[in-house]
Scaffold this active site. Structure first.
Site, mmCIF file in Angstrom:
data_model
loop_
_atom_site.group_PDB
_atom_site.id
_atom_site.type_symbol
_atom_site.label_atom_id
_atom_site.label_comp_id
_atom_site.label_asym_id
_atom_site.label_seq_id
_atom_site.Cartn_x
_atom_site.Cartn_y
_atom_site.Cartn_z
ATOM 1 C CE LYS A 91 13.941 -24.812 13.438
ATOM 2 N NZ LYS A 91 13.260 -24.522 12.175
ATOM 3 C CG HIS A 136 7.557 -28.248 14.993
ATOM 4 N ND1 HIS A 136 7.959 -29.472 14.504
ATOM 5 C CD2 HIS A 136 7.798 -27.360 14.006
ATOM 6 C CE1 HIS A 136 8.428 -29.321 13.281
ATOM 7 N NE2 HIS A 136 8.336 -28.053 12.943
ATOM 8 C CB CYS A 187 5.617 -28.664 11.304
ATOM 9 S SG CYS A 187 6.434 -28.873 9.738
ATOM 10 C CG ASP A 242 10.915 -27.955 20.228
ATOM 11 O OD1 ASP A 242 11.964 -27.381 19.884
ATOM 12 O OD2 ASP A 242 10.005 -28.244 19.435
ATOM 13 C CD GLN A 286 11.550 -21.459 15.712
ATOM 14 O OE1 GLN A 286 12.237 -20.441 15.598
ATOM 15 N NE2 GLN A 286 11.235 -22.193 14.661
HETATM 16 N N1 C6P Z 1 10.373 -25.358 12.552
HETATM 17 C C1 C6P Z 1 9.510 -23.748 10.996
HETATM 18 O O1 C6P Z 1 9.448 -23.207 9.878
HETATM 19 P P1 C6P Z 1 14.185 -29.382 12.754
HETATM 20 O O2 C6P Z 1 13.435 -29.431 11.463
HETATM 21 O O3 C6P Z 1 14.306 -30.734 13.372
HETATM 22 O O4 C6P Z 1 15.464 -28.629 12.683
HETATM 23 O O5 C6P Z 1 13.294 -28.509 13.752
HETATM 24 C C2 C6P Z 1 12.004 -28.956 14.079
HETATM 25 C C3 C6P Z 1 11.316 -27.965 14.943
HETATM 26 C C4 C6P Z 1 11.006 -28.322 16.236
HETATM 27 N N2 C6P Z 1 10.422 -27.458 17.066
HETATM 28 C C5 C6P Z 1 10.104 -26.212 16.694
HETATM 29 C C6 C6P Z 1 9.486 -25.276 17.687
HETATM 30 C C7 C6P Z 1 10.389 -25.790 15.402
HETATM 31 O O6 C6P Z 1 10.075 -24.552 15.021
HETATM 32 C C8 C6P Z 1 10.982 -26.696 14.486
HETATM 33 C C9 C6P Z 1 11.236 -26.302 13.065
HETATM 34 C C10 C6P Z 1 10.518 -24.834 11.219
HETATM 35 O O7 C6P Z 1 8.789 -23.400 11.917
HETATM 36 C C11 C6P Z 1 10.440 -25.878 10.156
HETATM 37 S S1 C6P Z 1 8.898 -26.765 10.175
#
Ligand code: C6P
Length: 426
Positions: free
Chosen positions: A242, A139, A382, A216, A219
């Site tokens: 999430k 991401h 992203c 990271d 997910q």
């Molecule tokens: N992915 C998706 O629709 P934040 O926005 O900081 O809470 O998470 C960022 C992020 C980082 N790593 C991974 C693997 C992610 O999936 C995400 C967030 C969302 O896939 C929003 S782009």
């Protein structure tokens, strides 16, 4: 004056009674909504999850009963707010098997947690020519902070490619991991492909050569039992929103000795021990990294989300997702026009399925499905380098969580077939 160091840390509350995953749907008020005249079928939990009544009630209750700033007041309300805030930290520590609550730093989200490491650890420890190894499935949150760090320090970002089946090409490991590699930054689970990466094995390879591993966990942590000890990482970042919690709360878990050695990320109130007109000294962990008034209510709400997930059990959360993913993959394969990305085996992937329709752009597909009440995400998610690898500018993506069931997937399939007929006619 900060009183953080004197605040007692409450131990986590006992695990609440078991909740059946089949009955969770009732706990989510938003799922009763109608969208364009159809019942909402929410299939975008990888973007953010819906919130159970239990979490919403805790937020309302906090503002009704306990609202006060934490770590500062010497009155009952402030002590209660502090106790609940630090109690949530203890719940997070227990949830991911962290040895100490001091290793749990609250941030705004996964993105901020990764930036914290890039800024505080990276700036201090990397020099020109050092290398950071990422993967092709990251991401942007786990790419851009490293690009920024590389620009500041002269370090170099390299990457591990992926294979056509959506898994990491670990045959390239020896070529890409060099004696200059200082940090590997890798996602546990791809937000596009659903691929679950073999983090414990990778941690072993990373540590054998004295480098560090940042995972990271955005997910991963929400979808399966995760213990930081088993994962073997040095840093893990994830987001409350999430995993049934409120937006605006993230977690950085780090090994204590690493966090101790790092300088603060932001300066201000609460993160200091002393301040004179010319200098300051830092507070203890974890408050050294929590400058200013934190997101108190939402952190407490996050604690309620963890209670909720524990009442189901993370093994059961994972079992439910494998079952739904298997069902969805089977049904989706029966729609000829769909190209499905990611590993074929549901055991190797989390409950997120990206796909392309041969005749319909993902944005059009998502818009059409929305008219039927089905919420999926479409776009680059992203993950633009991954899109390039897939040869796509965008994909459609359906993702599942505890409140989804087979009927949701049936509705998705019906809507996809209907979209095929609708766009085919034009
Ligand atoms: N992915 C998706 O629709 P934040 O926005 O900081 O809470 O998470 C960022 C992020 C980082 N790593 C991974 C693997 C992610 O999936 C995400 C967030 C969302 O896939 C929003 S782009």
């Amino acid at each position: 004056m900060s009183t953080t160091t004197t605040v007692p840390i409450r131990t986590a509350t006992p695990t609440p009674p078991k909740r059946e995953v089949a009955s969770t749907r009732e706990d989510f008020p938003i799922l009763k909504r109608m969208i364009h005249g159809s019942p909402l079928v929410y299939l975008d939990s990888a973007a953010t999850t819906q919130k159970p009544e239990a979490v919403i009630n805790v937020l309302v209750d906090y503002y009704h009963q306990t609202n006060a700033n934490v770590h500062r007041g010497l009155y009952a309300l402030a002590a209660q707010a502090t106790d609940k805030y630090e109690g949530a930290r203890a719940k997070v520590a227990k949830f991911i098997g962290a040895g100490e609550t001091e290793e749990i730093v609250f941030t705004r989200n996964t993105t901020e947690s990764i930036n914290l490491v890039a800024q505080s650890w990276g700036t201090k420890n990397l020099k020109s020519g050092d290398e950071i190894l990422v993967s092709e499935m990251e991401h942007h949150s786990n790419l851009v902070p490293w690009f920024m760090l590389a620009k500041r320090t002269g370090a170099v970002v390299r990457h591990i490619p992926i294979l056509d089946d959506g898994t990491l090409d670990l045959s390239k490991w020896n070529e890409r991991f060099t004696n200059r590699t200082r940090l590997v930054a890798l996602t546990h689970v791809s937000n596009v492909l659903g691929t679950i990466n073999p983090v414990p094995e990778i941690a072993e390879m990373v540590h054998k050569h004295g480098a560090l591993l940042l995972v990271d966990g955005a997910q991963g942590v929400p979808h399966m039992p995760v213990s930081v000890a088993t994962l073997g990482a040095d840093f893990v970042a994830f987001s409350a929103h999430k995993m049934l919690g409120p937006t605006g709360v993230g977690v950085l878990w780090g090994r204590r000795e690493l966090l101790e050695a790092m300088d603060p990320f932001l300066g201000g109130g609460d993160m200091i021990r002393t301040v004179s007109m010319t200098a300051a000294t830092w507070n203890d962990l974890p408050w050294k990294f929590e400058a200013g008034t934190p997101n108190i209510a939402d952190v407490i709400g996050f604690g309620a989300a963890i209670d909720y997930l524990e009442s189901i059990g993370m093994t059961e959360v994972r079992r439910h997702e494998i079952e739904l993913t298997e069902y969805a993959l089977e049904k989706m394969h029966s729609v000829d026009e769909l190209e499905i990305h990611g590993p074929a085996d549901p055991q190797l992937r989390a409950g997120v399925i990206s796909f392309n329709h041969s005749d319909i752009h993902p944005h059009d597909l998502s818009t059409y499905l929305d008219r039927k009440g089905v919420a999926i995400r479409a776009g680059h998610h992203c993950a633009q380098p991954l899109m390039e690898r897939l040869g796509q500018t965008a994909t459609a993506r359906a993702s599942f969580y505890v409140y989804n069931n087979r009927e949701d997937i049936d509705t998705l399939i019906d809507a996809l077939q209907s979209a095929g007929r609708f766009f085919g006619r034009r």
